[in-house]
Design an enzyme around this catalytic site. Structure first.
Site, PDB file in Angstrom:
ATOM      1  N   THR A 159      -3.292   1.335  -3.396  1.00 53.98           N
ATOM      2  CA  THR A 159      -2.331   0.251  -3.595  1.00 53.98           C
ATOM      3  C   THR A 159      -1.617   0.655  -4.853  1.00 53.98           C
ATOM      4  OG1 THR A 159      -3.765  -1.475  -2.686  1.00 53.98           O
ATOM      5  CG2 THR A 159      -2.131  -2.191  -4.278  1.00 53.98           C
ATOM      6  N   GLY A 193      -9.848  -5.699  -1.963  1.00 50.86           N
ATOM      7  CA  GLY A 193      -9.037  -6.896  -2.174  1.00 50.86           C
ATOM      8  C   GLY A 193      -9.712  -8.207  -1.822  1.00 50.86           C
TER       9      GLY A 193
END
Ligand code: ASP
Length: 313
Positions: A167, A221
């Site tokens: 990410t 996440g």
């Protein structure tokens, strides 16, 4: 102090982001411009056009952006067929009465905003997908995967929450003292279709507030969603913690989740004056990038390694 802070993979865009700031652009402009270049980096398998697909071989991209001046925020999730989810997220923030659009609605919005479709990534993603599933299915059965009622056993088998994925995080502070934060990802490879991680969730994957600072996460996440990690860090700074103490405290909040899952979280953060900090729960460590208004090149810094039951900085 004008400054850009990114996760380790921000290199393709950090100098551009600083250039935007030097030319008088806003922190929001800088974050968007920098992330757009990372989204075009085909070598990065965790972001944009190089991103790896979900269990059905579809690349689903997530992104969020936040304006520390006003706490305005925009996010998209599970977007398919567009290279720049960060720019779509910015339009959601600036033009709609909403914060987050996902799936078909987000694709439709991107088309309505005039973004051009991008079919480029699919070949690479498809090859990787075929490679990954080769041992489980003959190639000719792969396309019929979407017809199967049960996907979950496959997802469970293929997803490895301990592995590094990817990410990109960008934090910027401009000459006006305004702060912004942006996050973009293709999420976990082989994820269940429609799965969103922390990146598009404001307060989990990213948060920015001019009055206190900004923070953003990479890693598992689901954990930063559950702990509200980015928002917590900013709140800890409001309560008087330094940026390092705030990040350390947020890691402490995550500790039971990290222990139970075996996953990891990396954080980049800055306080309102532009003091940067990076921390990782990975024992092997990690890096993040910092570029200041007076730097010629980005500086690679070692992230502090978080260890349970220690006092931190
Ligand atoms: N945080 C991302 C997600 O959960 C993945 C990553 O950073 O590796 O979607």
């Amino acid at each position: 102090m004008m400054l850009v802070v990114t996760s380790h993979n921000g290199l393709p865009g950090i100098a551009k982001a600083m250039q935007v700031l030097r030319e008088g652009g806003t922190a929001l402009d800088a974050v968007e411009a920098g992330i757009r270049l990372v989204e075009l980096n085909e070598q990065d398998e965790g972001v944009g056009i190089g991103g790896l697909p979900n269990i059905l071989g579809q690349v689903e991209l997530d992104a969020s952006i936040m304006d520390g001046r006003t706490l305005a925020a925009g996010a998209v999730g599970a977007v398919q067929g567009y290279a720049h989810p960060i720019s779509i997220a910015r339009r959601v923030m600036e033009l709609t009465p909403h914060v987050m659009l996902v799936g078909e609605g987000a694709n439709r919005f991107a088309a309505e905003m005039g973004f051009s479709r991008c079919d480029l990534p699919l070949e690479h993603a498809r090859n990787k997908w075929q490679e990954r599933l080769r041992d489980l299915f003959p190639a000719e059965e792969l396309d019929a995967l979407a017809e199967r009622k049960e996907l979950l056993p496959l997802v469970r088998e293929l997803i490895n929450t301990r592995l590094r994925q990817g990410t990109v995080n960008f934090l910027a502070r401009d000459q006006y003292g305004d702060i912004a934060c942006g996050v973009s990802t293709s999420g976990w490879p082989w994820k269940y279709p429609g799965r969103l991680g922390d990146s598009p969730v404001i307060g989990a994957g990213g948060y920015a507030d001019n009055r206190y600072g900004a923070a953003a996460c990479t890693g598992y996440g689901e954990l930063s969603i559950r702990a509200g990690t980015a928002r917590s860090i900013v709140l800890y700074m409001k309560m008087g913690f330094s940026v390092a103490e705030a990040c350390w405290e947020a890691m402490r909040d995550l500790q039971p989740l990290l222990t139970a899952s075996g996953g990891y979280i990396n954080i980049v953060a800055m306080d309102r004056h532009g003091e940067p900090f990076g921390i990782t729960s990975k024992p092997s460590g990690g890096h993040y990038l910092v570029m200041r208004e007076d730097s010629h090149t980005p500086e690679e810094r070692d992230a502090v390694v978080y260890q349970e039951n220690t006092a931190g900085e």
